[in-house]
Motif scaffolding. Structure first.
Motif, mmCIF file in Angstrom:
data_model
loop_
_atom_site.group_PDB
_atom_site.id
_atom_site.type_symbol
_atom_site.label_atom_id
_atom_site.label_comp_id
_atom_site.label_asym_id
_atom_site.label_seq_id
_atom_site.Cartn_x
_atom_site.Cartn_y
_atom_site.Cartn_z
ATOM 1 N N ASP A 157 0.829 -1.197 0.000
ATOM 2 C CA ASP A 157 0.000 0.000 0.000
ATOM 3 C C ASP A 157 0.867 1.252 0.000
ATOM 4 N N LYS B 258 0.859 5.687 -0.448
ATOM 5 C CA LYS B 258 0.108 6.945 -0.414
ATOM 6 C C LYS B 258 0.913 8.020 -1.145
ATOM 7 N N TYR C 240 -5.579 9.267 -0.816
ATOM 8 C CA TYR C 240 -5.741 8.044 -1.599
ATOM 9 C C TYR C 240 -4.679 7.019 -1.221
ATOM 10 N N THR C 241 -5.074 5.764 -1.227
ATOM 11 C CA THR C 241 -4.140 4.656 -1.039
ATOM 12 C C THR C 241 -4.158 3.820 -2.308
ATOM 13 N N PHE C 242 -2.989 3.526 -2.824
ATOM 14 C CA PHE C 242 -2.842 2.688 -4.005
ATOM 15 C C PHE C 242 -2.220 1.364 -3.564
ATOM 16 N N THR D 87 -5.324 -1.245 -6.847
ATOM 17 C CA THR D 87 -6.601 -0.865 -6.266
ATOM 18 C C THR D 87 -6.432 0.490 -5.599
ATOM 19 N N GLN D 88 -7.282 1.434 -5.998
ATOM 20 C CA GLN D 88 -7.236 2.773 -5.405
ATOM 21 C C GLN D 88 -8.378 2.888 -4.408
ATOM 22 N N SER D 89 -8.059 3.368 -3.200
ATOM 23 C CA SER D 89 -9.107 3.533 -2.196
ATOM 24 C C SER D 89 -8.959 4.884 -1.506
ATOM 25 N N ARG E 167 -7.501 -0.615 -12.651
ATOM 26 C CA ARG E 167 -6.134 -0.222 -12.948
ATOM 27 C C ARG E 167 -5.229 -1.431 -12.865
ATOM 28 N N GLU F 47 -5.297 2.014 -17.272
ATOM 29 C CA GLU F 47 -6.603 2.276 -16.679
ATOM 30 C C GLU F 47 -7.626 1.789 -17.684
#
Length: 144
Positions: free
Chosen positions: A43, A45, A71-73, A82-84, A94, A108
């Protein structure tokens, strides 16, 4: 006086020989390509974004997003990203793939036109820096 200088020179030479001998026998293994590729897994940021050109449209759009640093990638081994945002996952498909050890391709969607070639400026266990084609640099830090 000459004997003292000679003794110092011999002592320095002996020390250098011992140093070279011990360094030659050390097993220094370079970072393998597999472990390098696994460093990105986890993860991340966004820490900050920088651009050389102040007219860079992509940086301007990203700067308008107030949640940018929230955002966390999540990069996985299978190439999915996964982007959250906080606890909600963004519904964007993605993925990434390695072009070589210095470049990755971020995709994307399924279209080839949605691919971005990113140059890896730095990749350690704590930091990731990517430069896009328009010279914008995105600095990530590993989420703990």
């Amino acid at each position: 006086m000459k004997k003292i200088i000679l003794a110092v020179i011999l002592l320095a030479a002996a020390g250098g020989a011992v140093y070279l001998f011990t360094q030659r026998n050390r097993n220094i293994e370079p970072l393998s390509e597999t472990s390098y590729k696994e460093t990105i897994v986890g993860d991340w940021k966004i820490d900050s974004i920088a651009a050389n050109d102040s007219n860079n449209l992509g940086v301007l759009i990203m700067a308008l997003d107030t949640n940018l640093t929230s955002y966390t990638f999540s990069f996985s081994k299978d190439g999915a990203v996964t982007q959250s945002l906080n606890d909600s996952i963004m519904p964007v498909k993605r993925s990434y793939q390695w072009n070589d050890s210095a470049n990755i391709i971020l995709s994307e969607g399924d279209s080839a036109s949605d691919q971005q070639y990113m140059k890896i400026l730095a990749l350690t266990k704590e930091q990731l820096s990517l430069m896009s084609a328009d010279s914008a640099v995105i600095y990530f830090r590993k989420k703990k």
